[in-house]
Structure formats: structure tokens, C-alpha cells
Motif scaffolding. Structure first.
Motif, PDB file in Angstrom:
ATOM      1  N   PHE A 184       0.811  -1.147  -0.083  1.00 43.98           N
ATOM      2  CA  PHE A 184       0.012  -0.023   0.046  1.00 43.98           C
ATOM      3  C   PHE A 184       0.746   1.255   0.043  1.00 43.98           C
ATOM      4  O   PHE A 184       0.790   2.098  -0.839  1.00 43.98           O
ATOM      5  CB  PHE A 184      -0.860   0.024   1.273  1.00 43.98           C
ATOM      6  N   GLN A 185       1.983   1.475   0.790  1.00 46.69           N
ATOM      7  CA  GLN A 185       2.724   2.465   0.964  1.00 46.69           C
ATOM      8  C   GLN A 185       3.484   2.751  -0.329  1.00 46.69           C
ATOM      9  O   GLN A 185       3.783   3.863  -0.654  1.00 46.69           O
ATOM     10  CB  GLN A 185       3.702   2.443   2.306  1.00 46.69           C
ATOM     11  N   GLY A 186       3.932   1.610  -0.900  1.00 44.49           N
ATOM     12  CA  GLY A 186       4.738   1.647  -2.006  1.00 44.49           C
ATOM     13  C   GLY A 186       4.038   1.995  -3.337  1.00 44.49           C
ATOM     14  O   GLY A 186       4.669   2.507  -4.425  1.00 44.49           O
ATOM     15  N   HIS A 187       2.785   1.544  -3.459  1.00 42.01           N
ATOM     16  CA  HIS A 187       2.093   1.647  -4.779  1.00 42.01           C
ATOM     17  C   HIS A 187       0.764   2.331  -4.770  1.00 42.01           C
ATOM     18  O   HIS A 187       0.090   2.435  -5.698  1.00 42.01           O
ATOM     19  CB  HIS A 187       1.815   0.241  -5.190  1.00 42.01           C
ATOM     20  N   PHE A 188       0.226   3.017  -3.761  1.00 39.53           N
ATOM     21  CA  PHE A 188      -1.158   3.599  -3.785  1.00 39.53           C
ATOM     22  C   PHE A 188      -1.013   5.087  -2.980  1.00 39.53           C
ATOM     23  O   PHE A 188      -0.009   5.341  -2.299  1.00 39.53           O
ATOM     24  CB  PHE A 188      -2.067   2.945  -2.659  1.00 39.53           C
ATOM     25  N   ARG A 219       8.408   6.131  -1.302  1.00 37.84           N
ATOM     26  CA  ARG A 219       7.635   5.156  -1.803  1.00 37.84           C
ATOM     27  C   ARG A 219       8.301   4.269  -2.648  1.00 37.84           C
ATOM     28  O   ARG A 219       7.976   2.843  -2.451  1.00 37.84           O
ATOM     29  CB  ARG A 219       6.385   6.036  -2.683  1.00 37.84           C
ATOM     30  N   GLN A 220       9.242   4.410  -3.229  1.00 36.31           N
ATOM     31  CA  GLN A 220      10.018   3.842  -3.897  1.00 36.31           C
ATOM     32  C   GLN A 220      10.807   2.806  -3.060  1.00 36.31           C
ATOM     33  O   GLN A 220      10.691   1.455  -3.517  1.00 36.31           O
ATOM     34  CB  GLN A 220      11.135   4.402  -4.889  1.00 36.31           C
ATOM     35  N   CYS A 221      11.239   3.114  -1.837  1.00 40.30           N
ATOM     36  CA  CYS A 221      11.716   2.049  -0.986  1.00 40.30           C
ATOM     37  C   CYS A 221      10.760   0.925  -0.376  1.00 40.30           C
ATOM     38  O   CYS A 221      11.038   0.170  -0.351  1.00 40.30           O
ATOM     39  CB  CYS A 221      12.371   2.970   0.333  1.00 40.30           C
ATOM     40  N   CYS A 222       9.395   1.405  -0.134  1.00 40.89           N
ATOM     41  CA  CYS A 222       8.534   0.651   0.187  1.00 40.89           C
ATOM     42  C   CYS A 222       8.103  -0.345  -0.761  1.00 40.89           C
ATOM     43  O   CYS A 222       7.866  -1.466  -0.658  1.00 40.89           O
ATOM     44  CB  CYS A 222       7.221   1.406   0.662  1.00 40.89           C
ATOM     45  N   ALA A 223       8.019   0.229  -2.072  1.00 41.26           N
ATOM     46  CA  ALA A 223       7.948  -0.860  -3.342  1.00 41.26           C
ATOM     47  C   ALA A 223       8.880  -1.943  -3.305  1.00 41.26           C
ATOM     48  O   ALA A 223       8.615  -2.931  -3.708  1.00 41.26           O
ATOM     49  CB  ALA A 223       7.572   0.043  -4.576  1.00 41.26           C
ATOM     50  N   GLN A 224      10.137  -1.261  -3.347  1.00 39.86           N
ATOM     51  CA  GLN A 224      11.159  -2.405  -3.246  1.00 39.86           C
ATOM     52  C   GLN A 224      11.326  -3.272  -2.024  1.00 39.86           C
ATOM     53  O   GLN A 224      11.546  -4.605  -2.571  1.00 39.86           O
ATOM     54  CB  GLN A 224      12.763  -1.488  -3.341  1.00 39.86           C
ATOM     55  N   CYS A 279      -8.610  -0.789  -4.886  1.00 44.30           N
ATOM     56  CA  CYS A 279      -9.037   0.010  -5.695  1.00 44.30           C
ATOM     57  C   CYS A 279     -10.553   0.103  -5.734  1.00 44.30           C
ATOM     58  O   CYS A 279     -10.925   1.258  -6.059  1.00 44.30           O
ATOM     59  CB  CYS A 279      -8.609  -0.824  -7.042  1.00 44.30           C
ATOM     60  N   THR A 280     -11.321  -0.847  -5.442  1.00 47.08           N
ATOM     61  CA  THR A 280     -12.689  -0.891  -5.367  1.00 47.08           C
ATOM     62  C   THR A 280     -13.011   0.018  -4.504  1.00 47.08           C
ATOM     63  O   THR A 280     -14.085   0.739  -4.567  1.00 47.08           O
ATOM     64  CB  THR A 280     -13.317  -2.249  -4.894  1.00 47.08           C
ATOM     65  N   ALA A 281     -12.361   0.120  -3.182  1.00 48.48           N
ATOM     66  CA  ALA A 281     -12.528   1.284  -1.944  1.00 48.48           C
ATOM     67  C   ALA A 281     -12.273   2.539  -2.316  1.00 48.48           C
ATOM     68  O   ALA A 281     -12.803   3.438  -1.528  1.00 48.48           O
ATOM     69  CB  ALA A 281     -11.946   0.745  -0.806  1.00 48.48           C
ATOM     70  N   GLY A 282     -11.407   2.732  -3.489  1.00 47.58           N
ATOM     71  CA  GLY A 282     -11.077   4.257  -3.935  1.00 47.58           C
ATOM     72  C   GLY A 282      -9.798   4.725  -3.571  1.00 47.58           C
ATOM     73  O   GLY A 282      -9.278   5.694  -3.915  1.00 47.58           O
ATOM     74  N   ALA A 283      -9.000   3.660  -3.426  1.00 43.65           N
ATOM     75  CA  ALA A 283      -7.532   4.063  -3.410  1.00 43.65           C
ATOM     76  C   ALA A 283      -6.939   4.181  -4.662  1.00 43.65           C
ATOM     77  O   ALA A 283      -7.212   3.524  -5.603  1.00 43.65           O
ATOM     78  CB  ALA A 283      -6.660   2.944  -2.665  1.00 43.65           C
ATOM     79  N   GLU A 284      -6.119   5.237  -4.855  1.00 40.23           N
ATOM     80  CA  GLU A 284      -5.586   5.488  -6.200  1.00 40.23           C
ATOM     81  C   GLU A 284      -4.216   4.745  -6.455  1.00 40.23           C
ATOM     82  O   GLU A 284      -3.322   4.916  -5.783  1.00 40.23           O
ATOM     83  CB  GLU A 284      -5.099   6.881  -6.348  1.00 40.23           C
ATOM     84  N   LEU A 285      -4.248   3.937  -7.491  1.00 36.84           N
ATOM     85  CA  LEU A 285      -3.095   3.069  -7.742  1.00 36.84           C
ATOM     86  C   LEU A 285      -2.030   3.933  -8.344  1.00 36.84           C
ATOM     87  O   LEU A 285      -2.032   4.714  -9.094  1.00 36.84           O
ATOM     88  CB  LEU A 285      -3.397   2.021  -8.400  1.00 36.84           C
ATOM     89  N   SER A 286      -0.732   4.026  -7.906  1.00 31.23           N
ATOM     90  CA  SER A 286       0.258   4.909  -8.401  1.00 31.23           C
ATOM     91  C   SER A 286       1.597   3.926  -8.680  1.00 31.23           C
ATOM     92  O   SER A 286       2.008   3.316  -8.047  1.00 31.23           O
ATOM     93  CB  SER A 286       0.789   5.890  -7.126  1.00 31.23           C
ATOM     94  N   LEU A 287       1.759   4.196 -10.128  1.00 35.20           N
ATOM     95  CA  LEU A 287       2.970   3.114 -10.647  1.00 35.20           C
ATOM     96  C   LEU A 287       4.073   3.837 -10.891  1.00 35.20           C
ATOM     97  O   LEU A 287       5.083   3.741 -11.678  1.00 35.20           O
ATOM     98  CB  LEU A 287       2.282   2.511 -11.835  1.00 35.20           C
ATOM     99  N   SER A 288       4.360   5.022  -9.973  1.00 34.35           N
ATOM    100  CA  SER A 288       5.712   5.912 -10.259  1.00 34.35           C
ATOM    101  C   SER A 288       6.649   5.128  -9.623  1.00 34.35           C
ATOM    102  O   SER A 288       6.691   4.124  -8.877  1.00 34.35           O
ATOM    103  CB  SER A 288       5.389   7.185  -9.653  1.00 34.35           C
TER     104      SER A 288
END
Length: 121
Positions: free
Chosen positions: A28-32, A56-61, A112-121
Motif C-alpha cells: 500500500f505504501q509503495g504503490h497507492f 514510496r520507492q523504498c516501500c515498493a522495493q 482499488c474498489t474502495a477508492g485508493a489510487e494506484l500509483s505506478l511511479s
């Protein structure tokens, strides 16, 4: 780094619920991104500070590393007997019979259904 270290630590009791909770947090922290609170434990309130791109990038990794760890993780099967030889689930499978990755994909769909915005940065 601490969350990933806990996920990797085989000396701690490994339970499906907390391993998935840790992975969900990193995912969640890395991608939303969150603009309003949602009905999810990871998003029930807005963060008090903004998470910058490096964090965010650290959490994604760390999520990718945790997913690799969970894919090879063998948790004990639930048993009703008092057999001293506890059987393990196949690698990557939770005691409930589903794969760890399945639970995480289901979480992405819920977020995504609940309304979180997916961020693929």
C-alpha cells in the motif's frame, strides 16, 4: 528495512495474518496514494505527513523483496492431531490453502474498489 527483516526472520513465529499484514503495508505504501480515508486497515486514516517519492520507492522495493520471501515461505499446516511431526504447506502457500500472492492480488482489488489510487511511479 525493519519490516522486511521481520518477514525474513525465520526464528520468529511465522503466521499468515501478520506476514500478510506486513506485505499489505509495504504494498500500500509503495504503490497507492490516499486522498480520503478508506475502510481498509492500511487506509483508515490519512497520513499525518506526506510520503515522498524516495520513501514510496523504498516501500515498493521492500514489497518486492517481501513477495520473494513469501513465495518461498513454508508455513505449518493446521492440524487437529497432536502429532509431533508438523507438516508444512507447499512453498508460497498459506495454511488456508491459498497462495500468498493470491491474497495480495485480492487486496489490490479491494483497495482499488474502495477508492485508493494506484500509483505506478
Amino acid at each position: 528495512d525493519s519490516i522486511l527483516a521481520l518477514v525474513r526472520n525465520g526464528r520468529l513465529p511465522r503466521r499468515q495474518d501478520w506476514l500478510l499484514s506486513a506485505a499489505r503495508f509495504l504494498l500500500f505504501q509503495g504503490h497507492f496514494t490516499l486522498s480520503t480515508p478508506l475502510d481498509l486497515p492500511e487506509a483508515s486514516q490519512l497520513p499525518s505527513t506526506t510520503v515522498n517519492l524516495a520513501e514510496r520507492q523504498c516501500c515498493a522495493q521492500r514489497f518486492q523483496s517481501a513477495l520473494t520471501e513469501l513465495s518461498g515461505c513454508c508455513l505449518p499446516r493446521p492440524t487437529a492431531s497432536t502429532d509431533s511431526h508438523q507438516q508444512l504447506c507447499p512453498a508460497g502457500m498459506c495454511p488456508d490453502g491459498e497462495l500468498f500472492v493470491y491474497h495480495l492480488v485480492k487486496f489490490v482489488r479491494e483497495a482499488c474498489t474502495a477508492g485508493a489510487e494506484l500509483s505506478l511511479s
